[in-house]
Scaffold this motif. Structure first.
Motif: not given
Length: 447
Positions: A23-44
Motif C-alpha cells: 500500500i505504501v509502495a503503491s502510494i509512493l509510485l502514484f505520487l512519483a508518477a503524478l509528479l513526473a506528469a506535472v513536471m512534463a506539462n509545466s514550465s519545469l
C-alpha cells in the motif's frame, strides 16, 4: 493438522505484512508518477528533461563503470538499465522462491494461475496487433500490455482489507509472477541486439564460478554483490539487456541455509546456558562474552539462506527508492493537446490492459475449471475472479519498462502515446477491479 494450520497462519501473516508494504509502495509510485506528469506539462519540463539527460559516471582511471561502449549512461539510462536490475533481481528471487516452496512449486498448485497468466498475455497481445499490426512503427510495442504490476495490484487489493480471501491474494500473486516470467523472456529475446559474445562468455564464467561457490555453502552476500556488479557490466556491454543479469543472478543465489534451524536453536540454548555472566553490571563485555556472542551472530547468519536474506534486504530499497525513481523518470507524459498525444498505440495499450487482461485471465480460468484441468479454490467464485482479472490490467512498472525498450530511442511520440495508454489503462483497470471486488466480496471477515 497442527503443521498445516501453522503453515496457513504463516502465509496469512506474511501476506498481511506484504500488503501493508505494498500500500505504501503503491502510494509512493502514484505520487512519483503524478509528479513526473506535472513536471512534463509545466514550465519545469525543460529542467525535467535536462535532468534525465545528464550523464553519470563512476570513474576509476580511464574505466567508467556506468558506461555503454564509449558513452556514459544518462540519468534515465542509469535508472532503467542500472537500478532496475535490482528490481529484476528481486523479481528473480521471488520467482525462484515461488518455484521452490510457493504457489508454483507443484503442477497442482501452478496449473490454474499459469493458465490464467497465459490468457492474460495472449489476448492483450492479440488486441494490440489488431490496432497496431506488426510491421508498423507502433507494432514494436505489442508486449507492453502483457505485464501485471504485483505491487500496484496487491496494493489495490489490500484496500479491501480482511474481506479478501487468502486464496484470492495467492492467485493474483501467482499469475502475476508467471506474467513476470513472460515479460522477462520477451525482454531477453526481443530487446537484445548486436550481441557481443566475448562479454557474454566472461559473464557466463563468473556466473558458473558463483554457482559452484554457492554449492560449497558460501553465504557471503558481499561477494555475490561484487561479482553481480561485474556480471551486470558484462551484460550491459554484451547487447543482452542488462536487467536479465539480475534475473539470472537471482537463480544462482543459494536458497539453502548452511545451518538447519533445529541445530541453530540448539546452539543458541547452549550459548545461553554457558554464557559467562558477571556479578557486576559492567557496560564493557569480557573477551569470553564477546566470543560467545560472535558465535551466536555467526550462527544467525548461517541459518538464513542468502536468497531469503537478500529478498528481505532488497524489498525496502526497491519499493521505496528504485521504483519511485523509475516512475518519476518514465511516467512524464506530455499532454500537448494535438493529435499526436493520442494515437493507435495509446488505444492498443489501454484496450489491451483493460479488456485484453480481463478477457484473457477470466476466460482461460473459466475454460481450465470447466474442462477440469484445474480446480477453483474453495473461497473463490466467478465474481471475485472477474475482479481479480480486472486488477490484472494494472501493468504500470514492467509495461513502462517495455514501452521504453520499444520506442525510447527512435520514436518519442509513440513512447508518449504508450505511456498515456499505460496510465489510462492502469487507472481504469484498477478502479473497475476495486469496484467489482467491493460489491462481490462478502461483508464479513474472510479467513
Amino acid at each position: 493438522m497442527k503443521k498445516v494450520l501453522n503453515t496457513i497462519f504463516e502465509k496469512i501473516s506474511t501476506i498481511q505484512h506484504l500488503a501493508s508494504m505494498t500500500i505504501v509502495a503503491s502510494i509512493l509510485l502514484f505520487l512519483a508518477a503524478l509528479l513526473a506528469a506535472v513536471m512534463a506539462n509545466s514550465s519545469l519540463a525543460p529542467a525535467y528533461q535536462e535532468f534525465l539527460s545528464q550523464q553519470v559516471s563512476l570513474q576509476i582511471g580511464d574505466f567508467n563503470l556506468f558506461s555503454h561502449g564509449e558513452h556514459s549512461l544518462t540519468v534515465l539510462q542509469f535508472i532503467n538499465d542500472g537500478l532496475m536490475t535490482l528490481f529484476f533481481f528481486l523479481v528473480g528471487i521471488e520467482i525462484k522462491r515461488e518455484l521452490l516452496v510457493g504457489e508454483l512449486s507443484s503442477v497442482r498448485k501452478a496449473i490454474l494461475p499459469f493458465i490464467a497468466a497465459c490468457g492474460g498475455m495472449i489476448i492483450p497481445v492479440l488486441i494490440y496487433i489488431l490496432i497496431c499490426p506488426p510491421g508498423t512503427d507502433g507494432g514494436r510495442g505489442l508486449a507492453i500490455p502483457m505485464a501485471t504490476d504485483i505491487a500496484f495490484s496487491l496494493g489495490v487489493l489490500s484496500l479491501l482489507g480482511k474481506r479478501v480471501p487468502l486464496s484470492l491474494k495467492i492467485f493474483l500473486t501467482a499469475f502475476a509472477v508467471v506474467d513476470d516470467i513472460g515479460g522477462i523472456i520477451v525482454i531477453a529475446v526481443f530487446y537484445s541486439s548486436h550481441v557481443a559474445i566475448n562479454y557474454l562468455l566472461w559473464a557466463a564464467l563468473l556466473l558458473i564460478l558463483l554457482y559452484f561457490i554457492g554449492k560449497r555453502g558460501s553465504t557471503n552476500k558481499t561477494f555475490f554483490l561484487l561479482i553481480g556488479i561485474i556480471v551486470w557490466y558484462m551484460f550491459l556491454q554484451s547487447g543482452i539487456h542488462s536487467t536479465i543479469a539480475g534475473v539470472i543472478l537471482a537463480f544462482i543465489v543459494p536458497a539453502r541455509p548452511q545451518l538447519h534451524v533445529g541445530k541453530y536453536i540448539e546452539s543458541i540454548r547452549c550459548a545461553i546456558k554457558f554464557f559467562p555472566v558477571s556479578d557486576k553490571d559492567d557496560i564493557v563485555l569480557t573477551n569470553k562474552q564477546i566470543a560467545k556472542l560472535k558465535r551466536v551472530e555467526s550462527a544467525s547468519d548461517r541459518v538464513i539462506s542468502p536468497l531469503q536474506s537478500m529478498e528481505d534486504n532488497l524489498h525496502i530499497a526497491v519499493n521505496y527508492i528504485v521504483l519511485p525513481l523509475f516512475a518519476f523518470a518514465n511516467a512524464g507524459v506530455a499532454f500537448s493537446g494535438n493529435a499526436e498525444s493520442i494515437g493507435d498505440v495509446t488505444l492498443a495499450v489501454a484496450f489491451g490492459l483493460i479488456f485484453g487482461k480481463f478477457v484473457g485471465i477470466f476466460s482461460f480460468t473459466w475454460i481450465a475449471v470447466k474442462l477440469k484441468v484445474a480446480s477453483m479454490p474453495r473461497t473463490m467464485d466467478w465474481k471475485s475472479v472477474s475482479g481479480i482479472s480486472l486488477l490484472g490490467g494494472i501493468g504500470f512498472t514492467v509495461s513502462l519498462f517495455i514501452a521504453n525498450l520499444s520506442f525510447g530511442d527512435t520514436h518519442p511520440v509513440l513512447l508518449n502515446q504508450a505511456k498515456l495508454g499505460i496510465l489510462v489503462g492502469t487507472a481504469i483497470a484498477g478502479l473497475l477491479g476495486y469496484l467489482v471486488l467491493h460489491f462481490a466480496l462478502p461483508r464479513h471477515k474472510t479467513h
